[in-house]
Design a protein around this motif. Structure first.
Motif, PDB file in Angstrom:
ATOM      1  N   ASP A   2      -8.680   3.283  15.538  1.00 36.95           N
ATOM      2  CA  ASP A   2      -7.687   3.980  14.728  1.00 36.95           C
ATOM      3  C   ASP A   2      -6.461   3.116  14.446  1.00 36.95           C
ATOM      4  O   ASP A   2      -5.593   3.504  13.659  1.00 36.95           O
ATOM      5  N   ILE A   3      -6.384   1.939  15.093  1.00 33.50           N
ATOM      6  CA  ILE A   3      -5.325   0.974  14.802  1.00 33.50           C
ATOM      7  C   ILE A   3      -5.884  -0.044  13.806  1.00 33.50           C
ATOM      8  O   ILE A   3      -6.901  -0.671  14.082  1.00 33.50           O
ATOM      9  N   PRO A   4      -5.249  -0.210  12.651  1.00 33.11           N
ATOM     10  CA  PRO A   4      -5.794  -1.121  11.636  1.00 33.11           C
ATOM     11  C   PRO A   4      -6.046  -2.514  12.209  1.00 33.11           C
ATOM     12  O   PRO A   4      -5.208  -3.074  12.911  1.00 33.11           O
ATOM     13  N   LEU A   5      -7.220  -3.062  11.904  1.00 31.24           N
ATOM     14  CA  LEU A   5      -7.600  -4.400  12.363  1.00 31.24           C
ATOM     15  C   LEU A   5      -7.691  -5.315  11.146  1.00 31.24           C
ATOM     16  O   LEU A   5      -8.535  -5.119  10.276  1.00 31.24           O
TER      17      LEU A   5
ATOM     18  N   THR B 140      -1.709  -0.338   4.791  1.00 29.24           N
ATOM     19  CA  THR B 140      -2.234   0.508   5.874  1.00 29.24           C
ATOM     20  C   THR B 140      -1.625   1.908   5.843  1.00 29.24           C
ATOM     21  O   THR B 140      -1.845   2.693   6.764  1.00 29.24           O
ATOM     22  N   SER B 141      -0.862   2.199   4.793  1.00 23.72           N
ATOM     23  CA  SER B 141      -0.166   3.495   4.745  1.00 23.72           C
ATOM     24  C   SER B 141      -1.141   4.670   4.717  1.00 23.72           C
ATOM     25  O   SER B 141      -0.840   5.742   5.245  1.00 23.72           O
ATOM     26  N   ASN B 142      -2.295   4.469   4.112  1.00 23.21           N
ATOM     27  CA  ASN B 142      -3.274   5.555   4.018  1.00 23.21           C
ATOM     28  C   ASN B 142      -4.476   5.335   4.940  1.00 23.21           C
ATOM     29  O   ASN B 142      -5.511   5.985   4.755  1.00 23.21           O
ATOM     30  N   TYR B 143      -4.315   4.434   5.907  1.00 18.34           N
ATOM     31  CA  TYR B 143      -5.458   4.128   6.777  1.00 18.34           C
ATOM     32  C   TYR B 143      -5.761   5.305   7.704  1.00 18.34           C
ATOM     33  O   TYR B 143      -4.876   5.842   8.382  1.00 18.34           O
TER      34      TYR B 143
END
Length: 371
Positions: free
Chosen positions: A187-190, A78-81
């Motif tokens: 905007d929060i990774p799911l 998720t570093s580049n999400y």
């Protein structure tokens, strides 16, 4: 001297085959009795037979990886999400030291209601900056475009852009979860595991081992049990718009308990596992008067082509009190067959029960002939 486990299984198989010849018409057409016995003996050579004892229990425990609960984001980069805006999303836009350019939220109205929506053509319109492309853009890219446009009328504008309504992108969780439905992609990774948790978790009838993950026209099986029980973080997925997570029912996760038990039938295997003792208990236990306590077998199918054996057969000597502990510790697997044989006397009584009606008929004929 006690018979070996293979001898017991062989004797049981031969008894079953010879028992067929007692009842008229109950043989395999085109196969002689001797051929049937030969076939059974050949098949038994492809069976791996073991006694359920302390050594087997320890071996079973060593193969089980210690269960733990990894983070739902483990295995997902998720570093580049970055969230990409879509049609219907609502934004708030604020310009520092220029309150006239910021629309305040009215009483009892939300920021989402008063925000700037991404129009069907994929653009938003702001003061001095009409028709800014937004769909498919990140918040940072929209902010940079606003700074570029407003710099024509404001010196060094400081602009704050936030998404207050995530309406353009959705993922779906269906099947055996407590609250199936639609989840917004924000905007929060799911992740897939997040989605299952947000859907209330799995139901009691859910298949906890695997879930189906569909993206576009591609469907794959996610080994959920490997994620939780074995720590296989590669099973997790970062969800995108349109992804579908489906949880199947647990209908296939069963063992079969047959033979000399009080209530033969199937017993479900839940996510916490099922022991041999539990399976026997669920079917009322063995028949104490007729069952052979040393004849409790577990048959587990194998792949002959890859493993070289047809099945694993495990025998429990239930007459030994220690065996009750082994039965509680021995873990069954879905599709296992638990079979309890009858004691030799009980089997003989069953044969007699088949013969007696015939003998009675012969006696009746003799009586009529004598008269």
């Amino acid at each position: 001297m006690a018979l070996s486990c293979k001898t017991i299984v062989t004797s049981f198989a031969l008894l079953a085959m010879t028992g067929c010849t007692i009842i008229p018409g109950s043989h395999f057409e085109g196969i002689e009795s001797g051929e049937q016995i030969d076939n059974v003996e050949k098949e038994l050579e492809k069976v791996n037979i073991q006694i359920i004892d302390s050594s087997l229990i320890n071996q079973q425990k060593q193969t089980q990886v210690k269960s733990f609960t990894p983070s739902s984001l483990d295995g997902v980069d998720t570093s580049n999400y970055q969230y990409k805006l879509g049609v219907g999303d609502a934004l708030t836009i604020g310009v520092w030291d220029h309150p006239e350019l910021t629309i305040p939220a009215a009483v009892q109205r939300t920021a989402e209601f008063d925000g700037f929506r991404v129009d069907p053509d994929g653009t938003i319109t702001f003061a001095y900056a009409p028709n800014i492309p937004a769909a498919g853009k990140t918040v940072k890219e929209v902010r940079n475009e606003l700074v570029k446009r407003l710099s024509r009328v404001i010196e060094d504008p400081q602009i704050d852009v936030k998404v207050v309504g995530f309406r353009s992108q959705k993922a779906y969780v269906t099947g055996e979860v407590n609250t199936p439905g639609v989840l917004p992609v924000t905007d929060i990774p799911l992740t897939l595991v997040d989605a299952l948790n947000k859907a209330g978790g799995l139901t009691e009838s859910a298949d906890w081992r695997t879930v189906t993950f569909t993206r576009g026209d591609k469907t794959e099986i996610i080994k959920l049990d490997d994620f939780y029980a074995k720590g296989d973080i590669s099973q997790n997925r970062l969800l995108k718009h349109g992804d579908i997570v489906h949880v199947n029912r647990n209908d296939m996760q069963k063992v079969f308990v047959l033979g000399d038990v009080k209530r033969a039938g199937t017993v479900g295997v839940n996510r916490y596992g099922l022991s041999l003792a539990q399976a026997l208990s669920e079917t009322g236990g063995i028949n104490e008067n007729t069952a052979d306590a040393n004849g409790v077998f577990v048959l587990r199918k194998r792949n002959l082509e890859t493993d070289g054996v047809i099945a694993d057969v495990y025998q429990l000597h239930a007459k030994n009190m220690t065996a009750l502990v082994f039965a509680e510790q021995f873990k069954l697997q879905p599709s296992d067959i638990v079979y309890v044989t009858s004691a030799p006397l009980a089997r003989w009584n069953k044969v007699l029960s088949l013969l007696l009606p015939s003998l009675s008929t012969v006696d009746a004929i003799d009586d009529l002939s004598g008269n």
